[in-house]
Structures are given as structure tokens and as C-alpha cells.
Design a protein around this motif. Structure first.
Motif, short mmCIF file in Angstrom:
data_model
loop_
_atom_site.label_atom_id
_atom_site.label_comp_id
_atom_site.label_asym_id
_atom_site.label_seq_id
_atom_site.Cartn_x
_atom_site.Cartn_y
_atom_site.Cartn_z
N ILE A 179 -7.05 12.34 0.13
CA ILE A 179 -8.10 11.91 1.16
C ILE A 179 -7.62 12.09 2.45
O ILE A 179 -8.23 12.35 3.41
CB ILE A 179 -8.64 10.81 0.74
CG1 ILE A 179 -9.94 10.10 1.64
CG2 ILE A 179 -7.38 9.21 0.55
CD1 ILE A 179 -10.75 10.85 1.55
N LEU A 180 -6.11 11.51 2.81
CA LEU A 180 -5.73 11.59 4.25
C LEU A 180 -5.90 12.76 4.73
O LEU A 180 -6.12 13.30 6.10
CB LEU A 180 -4.34 11.00 4.22
CG LEU A 180 -4.05 9.41 4.12
CD1 LEU A 180 -2.84 9.20 4.15
CD2 LEU A 180 -5.17 8.57 5.03
N MET B 244 0.92 -1.21 -0.06
CA MET B 244 0.01 0.11 0.07
C MET B 244 0.87 1.31 -0.02
O MET B 244 1.73 1.29 0.89
CB MET B 244 -0.85 -0.07 1.44
CG MET B 244 -1.53 1.25 1.54
SD MET B 244 -2.75 0.72 2.79
CE MET B 244 -2.36 1.24 4.45
N HIS C 81 -2.37 8.41 -1.44
CA HIS C 81 -3.77 8.91 -0.76
C HIS C 81 -3.49 10.14 0.05
O HIS C 81 -4.45 10.48 0.70
CB HIS C 81 -3.84 7.66 0.12
CG HIS C 81 -4.21 6.31 -0.52
ND1 HIS C 81 -5.16 6.03 -1.32
CD2 HIS C 81 -3.21 5.24 -0.70
CE1 HIS C 81 -5.06 4.97 -1.84
NE2 HIS C 81 -3.93 4.27 -1.39
N ALA D 41 -12.73 3.61 -6.19
CA ALA D 41 -12.19 3.05 -7.38
C ALA D 41 -11.23 2.18 -7.56
O ALA D 41 -10.57 1.87 -6.14
CB ALA D 41 -11.81 4.23 -8.76
N THR D 42 -10.62 1.43 -8.48
CA THR D 42 -9.75 0.45 -8.30
C THR D 42 -8.41 1.05 -8.16
O THR D 42 -7.38 0.49 -7.78
CB THR D 42 -9.92 -0.66 -9.35
OG1 THR D 42 -9.95 -0.04 -10.60
CG2 THR D 42 -10.93 -1.64 -9.09
N SER D 43 -8.41 2.32 -8.67
CA SER D 43 -7.14 3.12 -8.62
C SER D 43 -7.59 4.40 -8.40
O SER D 43 -8.40 5.12 -8.94
CB SER D 43 -6.36 2.81 -9.98
OG SER D 43 -5.69 4.12 -10.06
N PRO D 44 -6.66 5.10 -7.54
CA PRO D 44 -6.97 6.66 -7.11
C PRO D 44 -6.97 7.57 -8.39
O PRO D 44 -7.88 8.70 -8.15
CB PRO D 44 -5.88 7.06 -6.10
CG PRO D 44 -5.21 5.96 -5.80
CD PRO D 44 -5.48 4.72 -6.78
N LEU E 56 1.02 4.93 0.47
CA LEU E 56 0.53 6.05 1.15
C LEU E 56 0.49 7.43 0.38
O LEU E 56 -0.42 8.00 0.64
CB LEU E 56 0.85 6.11 2.57
CG LEU E 56 -0.02 5.34 3.61
CD1 LEU E 56 0.50 5.69 5.08
CD2 LEU E 56 -1.51 5.60 3.39
#
Lengths: 158, 521
Positions: free
Chosen positions: B9-10, B1, B6, B67-70, B3
Motif C-alpha cells: 500500500i505504501l 507497527m 505495508h 482488515a484487522t491484519s493485512p 512497516l
């Protein structure tokens, strides 16, 4: 708020359980039928309002406690956001349980079907989280309104 | 994963998680709530800075939920985006930086400032929700989601404005006023979203922008959106809520409310530039925004001069300073369809207006915090009752001088940099506007000289013999903002070139915004 007549209280005793169960039914079937967490939670919340009105705010304090409601509200909210976070391996809010075979993991049948509860992935869990949040928030709201009504009545008397 | 994919969103999700954890932690340890809030917001601040560096070097970012990818904005060959997404360009992250700094400083300041109040778990929970609402409004790429975040921010602000107690009367009235204003504006925004959805069947900002036709319905939507977002930003003649809300809220919340109104201002610019761009009649709409700006500048400052309540005075100044942003960006919009004038002075005017947003958030935040510090130690907001406080509150005095000099546009503070950009460029558009802006700036200086004189100068008053400097965490919060103000004042070129110019260009160039989501369409 004073308690209401014996007739009202008896009817409340009868229907209270049915309303609560119907509310939980709407929450649990949120991913299959119309409704969902918010709607079901509101139905359960209306049962609390019924209890409060028929038994009066002083008596119903025994069954409805603001403190416990706000604890449950918190648990609902945290469950929801944690479900969002747990999809983070792919994206936030990713439905990682769908079609995985385990919890709520059956593939949904396309077309006419009797309605398989075991589908939807994280959506039923999110419905439960929202339901928990909404029903306890409704509890807090009706209790706050009742205590506000007591407060104004006391103020008017003095 | 990984990060680092992301981060968008974080930034929003960590304060949200903290907002839900705070009441739970508050059951065990009341003091830990403030620490947890500060921790969550500092993480969010660091992530925002990381994201800003990424966006300014790589380009706009999109983050697609579920989604399956950001970055998968158009799954399986669809022609338009169907999922909820965050879409952050240079302008969005510019506003995000303001929100991150202001909310972090507000949380640090609250640690001691709010100590005596009860219900602190709710206070911090709402503070975090307000931050989430602001971040969401600035990052979202979805019209309906914008409405949702607007509501989150409004509801959290209403509760925070009247936090000092609904039995006190004035906070309750201020909260009620803000509630009415924000429900009206939220309803109008929802109506406008409905109009777009009915016409184009999509809710994504970029997707609507690529198909918008400026039909009669689109004009109605624009007519709904501009006044209500200007109302949330506190522009005259819809400013009636600002003095009440700003003066009755606790000082750190007032600072965050300023940032919230700027998030609405951002939404207004986003609608006008990214959604409609040259499809609208830029000259007319530009002049409407300029007139909002002129009225706010002039009426705000003239109302401020006669105030005796220090926070009410500063609240009117907030209205007046919002006028500068409207003026700068309005001039940019008015010449949007004219490339020669746009390059000659339009872009500079917009740079001034946008730069002023950040400057205003910093110095007005600082001023509200010093007003809070005075209230914390003296227990009054009335200027007539204060006096001689420079003897005992040295740091607060210095911070007040910095803030007052910055708002009045004196060099070498940041207010001077953005105001000079506005004066120079607006003069080429219409000299009269520039002259009015300068007069307003002088009146601002006059009114802050009055505040300085009546609160800080003079002999030590007997009733304030016991007054001490405010505790260290409050001094730290004010020092952070002061450092930012001085840094921006000394190196305005650096900020304008690296932060403000990309933000302005991403507003002007509509294709850059829509391209992030729609790819090569």
C-alpha cells in the motif's frame, strides 16, 4: 455573464443558506442516511452555481474565490489520505475510531434505532473530507466554466 | 507497527499523499514541487524493488484494506473475499517495476524540461496521480477497483496530454481524442464488471476466476474487455489516438503514457489468463490476439516510415512494438490447452512477449526522451528542419544510438534478446508469423537510420549554432534508461530466469493466482 433580475436575486438570497445547510446535513449524516460526502458536496456546489448564475460572474467574484476553493480542496484530499494513513498501525484505511468510545466511537445499535450520530468511526470524518473536496471542486469547476464562457464571448466579439 | 507488511500500500499511498501535498507546497515555493515529486517517486521505486525481492523469494502477496491484519483475505470463515485488496504476484510486480522506473525517470527529466511552463504544481500533481493509477491497475485484485484506477490514470493522462496549452489546438485535439477513447473503454470495462457482479455477486479477480463458467454472458464480457483494453494499449485498428497523444504530450509524459498503455496490456493478459484461463477457447482467442499483433506490427511500422515529425514517427513505432508483445503472448495463449506445445515453445513465446514489455518501456522511453531533448534545444519536432546535431549534443546522440539499436533488435541491446525469443518460438508455431516479425524489425531499423541521418549527421547548421548539450538532470534521466538497456542486453538470461519466467508462470498457472486469496479452496 450578466446578473439576472431582482426577483431571481431575492429568491437566491432566501434559499442560498438553506441549500448550503441541507448539503452539510447530508455530509454530516452520511454514515446514517442515504447520501454522504460526494452527494452533500454536490448539493453545496449547486448553491455556488445558483449564486454565480443569479449574480453574474463579475459580481459573484466577490464571494466565490477560486484560490480559496482550491486550498480547501487540498485540505479535504489531505485529510482523507491522512485518515487512511493513520490506520496504518493495523492496515491502511483501518477504522481505528470505531467502538473506541471517543470521537464517533459509540457502538452502533443493531436493529431499529433513532440514529446515533456518534457512531461510524472514521467514516463520518472521511465523509467530511470528501464533502469538503467535492464542494470546493464544484466551486472551481463552475468558476472555470464561467470564465471560459467569458473568454469565448470576448473572442466572438473581436 | 511493522512497516514491512505495508509495503504494497505504501508504494501507492506515498505518491498519492505527495500528489495532494504538491499544490499546497506550490503555494509556498514553486521549485519545491518538483523536488517533492522526485523524492516521493524515489521512495516508491525503492519500495517496489524491496517488494519485488520479497515476492520473487516468498511468493505472491495480498494486502487487504481495513482488515484487522493485512493478509486476512477471508475474515470470520467467509467463503469469498468481501474487502478491497491488492493482490500482487510476479506478473504484477514485473509491471510495477516498469512503472516505478519510468515514473521516477520522468520526474527527474521534468525538473528542467518543464521549467518554463506555468502551473507546475498541477503538472506534478497529475504526474503523481498518473503513477498512482498505473500502480493501482497493476496491483489491484478487485475488478471494480481496477476500473477506478483505470479512470484515475485516464483522467490524469488527458490533462497531461493537453498540458502544453489548450489554446494551441493540437494538444487540445490530442487530449480530446484520448478522452473519448478512454471514456469508451472505461464504460465497457464497467459494463463487463457489471456482468460479472450480476452473475457471481463478487468482484474479486481470484474469486471470479474460481467460479467462472464461460457462459454466454461471460463471452459477452470477454468480447467487451479484449477490444477496449487492446484499444487502450494502442493496437491496430484502434490505434488512432496514439500518434496524436504521444506526439503532443511533453516528452516525459509520453514515456509514462507508453507505460500506461502497457498497464492496459497487462490487464488484458490478466483477464485472459488469470480470469478465464483454459475455460475459454484458447486457440480462437489466441489467434485474435495474434492478428491484433500482426496488424499492429506491420501497419505501425509502415506508417512510421513516412512520418516527418520525430515524435509522431516514434509513436507509430510504439504501436508496432506493441504488436510484438501481442504476438508473443498470443502464441502462448493459442497453445495454452496443449501442454506439449506449451512446454515446447509456448512458454518461450510468452517470455519473449512479456520481456519485450519491459524492454519496450525502457528503450521507447529513452527514444522519446532524446526526442524531447532535441525539441528542448532546437524548438522543432520536424526532421526536415534538423541536422548536424551530433556536433553539439554528444550525449544525446549516444543515447539515441543506444535506443535506436535496441528498438531495431541489434545485439548486444535488450531489444535483440526479447525479439530473438519471439522469433525462435513463434517459428515453431507458424513460420510465416516469425518472418513477418523479422521484416518489421528490418523496417524499424531502416526508419531509425533515416531519423539518425536527418537529425544528427551532416554539417553544423547555422540556425543551430547556439545549441548546447541538455542540462545534467536530463542527461542523468536518459543515462539511467541507457544503463538498464545495456544491462538487460548483456545479461538477458539473468533477467529472463529471475524476473520474466516467474511472471509468465504466474499468468499460466491460474491456481497460483487464485490460491493467494482463496487459500486451500
Amino acid at each position: 455573464m450578466k446578473e439576472m433580475s431582482r426577483i431571481v436575486k431575492t429568491v437566491t438570497n432566501f434559499v442560498y443558506g438553506f441549500i448550503v445547510i441541507f448539503g452539510f446535513y447530508i455530509i454530516a449524516h452520511g454514515h446514517l442516511t442515504p447520501g454522504g460526502g460526494f452527494q452533500g458536496g454536490a448539493v453545496v456546489g449547486s448553491a455556488f452555481a445558483l449564486l454565480l448564475v443569479s449574480y453574474g460572474s463579475l459580481n459573484s467574484g466577490k464571494f466565490l474565490k477560486k484560490d480559496i476553493f482550491s486550498l480547501f480542496e487540498n485540505f479535504g484530499l489531505i485529510l482523507f489520505i491522512v485518515l487512511g494513513f493513520s490506520g496504518l498501525g493495523i492496515t491502511f484505511f483501518y477504522n481505528f475510531l470505531a467502538n473506541s468510545g471517543g470521537w464517533f466511537g459509540d457502538a452502533a445499535v443493531i436493529g431499529v434505532n433513532p440514529g446515533d450520530m456518534n457512531t461510524g468511526g472514521v467514516i463520518p470524518l472521511m465523509n467530511i473530507a470528501v464533502g469538503l473536496e467535492v464542494l470546493s471542486a464544484f466551486g472551481v469547476i463552475v468558476l472555470t466554466m464561467a470564465s471560459g464562457a467569458e473568454f469565448t464571448k470576448k473572442k466572438e466579439r473581436s | 507497527m511493522n512497516l514491512s507488511n505495508h509495503i504494497p500500500i505504501l508504494i501507492v499511498a506515498i505518491p498519492l499523499l505527495a500528489a495532494f501535498l504538491v499544490p499546497l507546497i506550490g503555494r509556498i515555493n514553486k521549485k519545491a514541487t518538483g523536488t517533492l515529486t522526485t523524492l516521493a517517486l524515489s521512495v516508491s521505486l525503492i519500495l517496489t524493488i524491496t517488494l519485488a525481492v520479497k515476492i520473487l523469494t516468498v511468493g505472491p502477496q495480498a494486502y487487504v484494506f481495513g482488515a484487522t491484519s493485512p493478509s486476512l483475505t477471508l475474515p470470520s470463515g467467509l467463503k469469498f473475499p468481501i474487502r478491497i485488496m491488492f493482490q500482487i504476484d510476479a506478473m504484477g510486480i514485473f509491471m510495477g517495476l516498469i512503472t516505478a522506473v519510468v515514473s521516477f525517470v520522468g520526474a527527474v527529466y521534468s525538473l528542467v524540461f518543464m521549467k518554463q511552463h506555468s502551473g507546475l504544481d498541477k503538472y506534478y500533481s497529475l504526474l503523481l496521480l498518473l503513477t498512482v493509477g498505473m500502480f493501482g491497475m497493476e496491483f489491484t485484485g478487485d475488478m471494480f477497483n481496477f476500473f477506478v484506477f483505470l479512470e484515475i490514470a485516464s483522467i490524469a493522462s488527458v490533462a497531461l496530454i493537453s498540458f502544453r496549452g489548450i489554446d494551441l489546438g493540437e494538444p487540445a485535439e490530442a487530449g480530446f481524442k484520448y478522452m473519448v477513447v478512454s471514456s469508451i473503454s472505461a464504460l465497457m470495462v464497467l459494463f463487463a464488471v457489471g456482468i460479472f457482479y450480476g452473475q457471481y455477486d463478487i468482484l474479486n479477480f481470484a474469486a471470479i476466476a474460481s467460479v467462472i463458467k464461460y457462459s454466454q454472458l461471460d463471452k459477452i464480457a470477454l468480447g467487451l474487455l479484449i477490444p477496449v483494453l487492446a484499444m487502450k494499449a494502442g493496437a491496430v485498428p484502434m490505434h488512432m489516438w496514439t500518434p496524436d497523444a504521444y506526439s503532443e504530450a511533453p516528452a516525459p509524459i509520453t514515456m509514462m503514457l507508453v507505460a500506461t498503455s502497457q498497464a492496459s496490456l497487462y490487464a488484458l493478459f490478466r483477464v485472459v489468463f488469470s480470469l478465464y484461463n483454459i475455460s475459454l477457447n484458447a486457440l480462437t482467442v489466441g489467434w485474435i490476439i495474434i492478428i491484433f499483433g500482426l496488424l499492429s506490427m506491420f501497419i505501425g511500422v509502415t506508417m512510421a516510415i513516412i512520418q516527418k515529425d520525430i515524435k509522431r514517427l516514434m509513436a507509430y513505432h510504439a504501436v508496432s512494438q506493441t504488436g510484438y508483445m501481442f504476438l508473443g503472448v498470443g502464441v502462448g495463449l493459442a497453445v495454452l490447452a496443449n501442454p506439449v506445445a506449451l512446454n515446447q515453445y509456448g512458454i518461450t513465446a510468452m517470455e519473449g512477449g512479456i520481456f519485450h514489455i519491459m524492454n519496450h518501456a525502457m528503450y521507447k522511453g529513452l527514444l522519446f526522451l532524446t526526442a524531447g531533448a532535441l525539441f528542448f534545444r532546437t524548438g522543432t519536432k520536424n526532421l526536415d528542419k534538423m541536422g548536424g546535431l551530433a556536433h553539439s549534443m554528444k550525449y544525446t546522440t549516444i543515447f539515441f544510438i543506444i535506443g535506436a539499436a535496441a528498438i531495431a533488435g541489434l545485439p548486444p541491446f535488450n531489444g535483440f534478446a526479447s525479439k530473438l525469443l519471439i522469433y525462435e518460438s513463434v517459428y515453431k508455431f507458424n513460420p510465416l508469423l516469425s518472418i513477418i516479425a523479422m521484416v518489421v524489425s528490418i523496417l524499424t531499423l531502416a526508419s531509425f537510420v533515416k531519423v539518425f541521418h536527418s537529425a544528427f549527421l551532416g554539417p553544423k547548421l547555422p540556425q543551430f549554432k547556439e545549441v548546447k548539450e541538455v542540462p545534467r538532470s536530463m542527461v542523468f534521466a536518459m543515462a539511467v534508461l541507457s544503463c538498464i538497456i545495456i544491462f538487460f542486453g548483456l545479461f538477458p538470461d539473468l533477467i529472463v530466469k529471475n524476473l520474466v519466467h516467474p511472471a509468465v508462470m504466474s499468468l499460466i498457472e491460474q491456481l497460483q493466482y487464485t490460491g493467494t486469496v482463496l487459500g486451500g479452496m
